[in-house]
Every structure is written in structure tokens, then in C-alpha cells.
Design a protein around this motif. Structure first.
Motif, PDB file in Angstrom:
ATOM      1  N   ARG A  15      11.123  10.656 -36.004  1.00  0.00           N
ATOM      2  CA  ARG A  15      10.449  11.224 -35.201  1.00  0.00           C
ATOM      3  C   ARG A  15      10.171  12.620 -34.439  1.00  0.00           C
ATOM      4  O   ARG A  15      11.436  12.751 -34.021  1.00  0.00           O
ATOM      5  N   CYS A  16       9.012  13.353 -34.542  1.00  0.00           N
ATOM      6  CA  CYS A  16       9.048  14.674 -33.265  1.00  0.00           C
ATOM      7  C   CYS A  16       9.876  14.092 -32.063  1.00  0.00           C
ATOM      8  O   CYS A  16       9.149  12.883 -31.967  1.00  0.00           O
ATOM      9  N   ILE A  17      11.296  14.690 -31.810  1.00  0.00           N
ATOM     10  CA  ILE A  17      11.566  14.497 -30.460  1.00  0.00           C
ATOM     11  C   ILE A  17      10.164  14.856 -28.927  1.00  0.00           C
ATOM     12  O   ILE A  17      10.766  13.810 -28.386  1.00  0.00           O
ATOM     13  N   LEU A  18       9.340  14.763 -29.102  1.00  0.00           N
ATOM     14  CA  LEU A  18       8.214  15.533 -28.337  1.00  0.00           C
ATOM     15  C   LEU A  18       7.534  14.522 -27.940  1.00  0.00           C
ATOM     16  O   LEU A  18       7.162  13.933 -27.173  1.00  0.00           O
ATOM     17  N   CYS A  19       6.369  13.832 -29.835  1.00  0.00           N
ATOM     18  CA  CYS A  19       5.114  13.358 -29.080  1.00  0.00           C
ATOM     19  C   CYS A  19       5.987  11.829 -29.458  1.00  0.00           C
ATOM     20  O   CYS A  19       4.466  10.990 -29.721  1.00  0.00           O
ATOM     21  N   GLY A  20       6.268  12.090 -30.765  1.00  0.00           N
ATOM     22  CA  GLY A  20       6.700  10.584 -31.632  1.00  0.00           C
ATOM     23  C   GLY A  20       6.060  10.291 -32.588  1.00  0.00           C
ATOM     24  O   GLY A  20       6.066   8.968 -33.332  1.00  0.00           O
ATOM     25  N   CYS A  29      11.079  18.070 -34.556  1.00  0.00           N
ATOM     26  CA  CYS A  29       9.292  18.613 -33.761  1.00  0.00           C
ATOM     27  C   CYS A  29       8.018  18.186 -35.072  1.00  0.00           C
ATOM     28  O   CYS A  29       8.894  19.198 -35.866  1.00  0.00           O
ATOM     29  N   CYS A  30       7.605  17.820 -34.292  1.00  0.00           N
ATOM     30  CA  CYS A  30       5.975  18.488 -35.382  1.00  0.00           C
ATOM     31  C   CYS A  30       4.856  19.654 -35.685  1.00  0.00           C
ATOM     32  O   CYS A  30       5.259  20.324 -34.412  1.00  0.00           O
ATOM     33  N   PRO A  31       4.554  20.183 -36.376  1.00  0.00           N
ATOM     34  CA  PRO A  31       3.390  21.202 -36.071  1.00  0.00           C
ATOM     35  C   PRO A  31       2.521  21.533 -34.883  1.00  0.00           C
ATOM     36  O   PRO A  31       3.159  22.452 -34.414  1.00  0.00           O
ATOM     37  N   ARG A  32       2.563  20.778 -34.521  1.00  0.00           N
ATOM     38  CA  ARG A  32       1.742  20.973 -33.306  1.00  0.00           C
ATOM     39  C   ARG A  32       2.547  21.075 -31.711  1.00  0.00           C
ATOM     40  O   ARG A  32       2.025  21.661 -31.509  1.00  0.00           O
ATOM     41  N   CYS A  33       4.089  20.473 -31.611  1.00  0.00           N
ATOM     42  CA  CYS A  33       4.354  20.060 -30.958  1.00  0.00           C
ATOM     43  C   CYS A  33       5.722  21.405 -30.966  1.00  0.00           C
ATOM     44  O   CYS A  33       5.765  22.767 -29.969  1.00  0.00           O
ATOM     45  N   ARG A  34       5.548  21.546 -32.017  1.00  0.00           N
ATOM     46  CA  ARG A  34       6.240  23.419 -32.154  1.00  0.00           C
ATOM     47  C   ARG A  34       5.610  24.408 -31.737  1.00  0.00           C
ATOM     48  O   ARG A  34       5.943  25.680 -30.896  1.00  0.00           O
TER      49      ARG A  34
HETATM   50 ZN   LIG Z   1       5.270  16.348 -31.650  1.00  0.00          ZN
END
Ligand SMILES: [Zn+2]
Length: 212
Positions: A15-20, A29-34
Motif C-alpha cells: 500500500r502507498c504509505i501516503l494514500c493507502g 508510494c503510488c505514482p500519484r503521491c510521488r
Molecule cells: Zn499514494
């Protein structure tokens, strides 16, 4: 990726640490959060202290910290600590830390919550960095963060941190990395650092998940 890892990634996707949201295997992190919340590129200075943090202090990051802090998402906390250790290895190397410590919570509050997120982050980051974690400070009072912020404003007061008994023996001559989850003005870490130096620490720097 071996078949075992592949199976694990399917059953328990990263899971992306930032958005889950689901993130690529092994990615924090997912590409969007990165893209939208890129990590900080260099160390900061707060109240005369070297501060290394993974992310800037932004909504996405504070809600990720809150998931770990208030809802006990330990997996997210562990991933966060891994990113912190990596940021420190890249940006804090010259400081030459030989041990870690953490910003303590009032004991009453730590009992209620069952853990202190800063202590856990220090333990996990310490494992990654192969450095010992020393328990050096105590904190008085049971104020919540927002109550504390209010009392800061009202009285110009600061939470009271003190060296624990025996801290002098442990801290003397050490180069200590002080861990907290979020550093904003640096008021809290400054008071803690002063206490650590009073206890004989040679130098103190700060490692956090986010800094403003
Ligand atoms: Zn994310």
C-alpha cells in the motif's frame, strides 16, 4: 521476484504509505503521491538543529502520520520508518550519529494509546540503521497536541522534558539522532535537544517523517 514474493504481493499488496492505494511491489508510494507530494530533497535547519525529514509537512503526509499515530496502522509506520532511515543514510551521514532517541509522550497518554509513535519510529529506524535506541527523556503533563498548541499560544509555555534518571551516563559524549513524527516550528525538538545536551550529549540532530 520469486514465486513466494509474487504470491505475497497478490495476497497482501503493498500500500502507498501516503494514500493507502495499492502501490508497486517494494515501492513506498503510488505514482500519484510521488508526483504530488515528492520527498524533500535536502536537510533542513530548525532552531539551529539539523533536521532530516522524508516529506514536507502537507495534508497527505499528516493524514498518513495520523493513520499510524491514532489508528495504529503499524505497517504504515514501519514503512515510514524505513523511508526515514533511508533519508538519514543519504542526507545525515556526515553527522555521524551513534544512537537514536525519541520525543517522549506523557506516560499517562502512552498508556492510554498503548504506544508512542515516535518511540516506534525510532526503534524501526534504528533497526534499519543498525544503531541503538536509548531512552533518555521524560515528559510531564497529559496535554494533547492541540491543547499544547493552545497553551503555547496562551502562555508561551512549553511541554516539560527532563532527562530520565541515568540519562547522563547513557548520553555522555554521544551523537544522538532525536526522532519525532512531525517537526513544524522545531520548538519541541529544540527543548528536547537542549535537555540531551545538558545530559552530556556531544551533538543532537533530528529525524522526522515530515517537516514544515
Ligand atoms: Zn499514494
Amino acid at each position: 521476484m520469486g514465486i513466494l514474493e509474487r504470491g505475497k504481493a497478490l495476497l497482501w499488496p503493498e500500500r502507498c504509505i501516503l494514500c493507502g492505494q495499492v502501490a508497486a511491489y517494494g515501492a513506498c508510494c503510488c505514482p500519484r503521491c510521488r508526483r504530488e507530494t515528492p520527498p524533500l530533497e535536502g536537510a533542513l535547519q530548525r532552531s539551529g538543529l539539523l533536521v532530516v525529514a522524508v516529506w514536507p509537512y502537507e495534508d497527505q503526509v499528516t493524514s498518513a502520520v495520523a493513520r499510524f499515530k491514532f489508528r495504529g496502522d503499524k505497517k504504515a509506520g514501519r514503512q515510514m520508518a524505513r523511508q526515514m532511515a533511508q533519508a538519514w543514510a543519504e542526507q545525515g551521514r556526515d553527522f555521524g550519529a551513534d544512537s537514536l532517541t525519541f520525543v517522549p509522550m506523557p506516560p499517562e497518554r502512552e498508556r492510554q494509546r498503548g504506544y508512542n509513535q515516535a518511540r516506534l519510529l525510532a526503534q524501526w529506524a534504528g533497526e534499519e540503521l543498525n544503531l541503538p535506541v536509548l531512552e533518555l527523556l521524560s515528559r510531564e503533563g497529559v496535554l494533547m497536541q492541540h491543547e499544547m498548541a493552545a497553551s503555547f499560544r496562551k502562555k508561551g509555555g512549553r511541554p516539560v522534558f527532563r532527562p530520565l534518571p541515568g540519562a547522563e551516563r547513557k548520553a555522555a559524549g554521544r551523537r544522538i539522532l532525536l526522532v519525532d513524527d512531525i517537526v513544524t516550528t522545531g520548538g519541541t525538538v529544540q527543548v528536547c535537544a537542549a535537555q540531551l545536551q545538558k545530559a552530556g550529549a556531544e551533538a543532537v540532530a533530528v529525524l522526522a517523517a515530515a517537516a514544515g
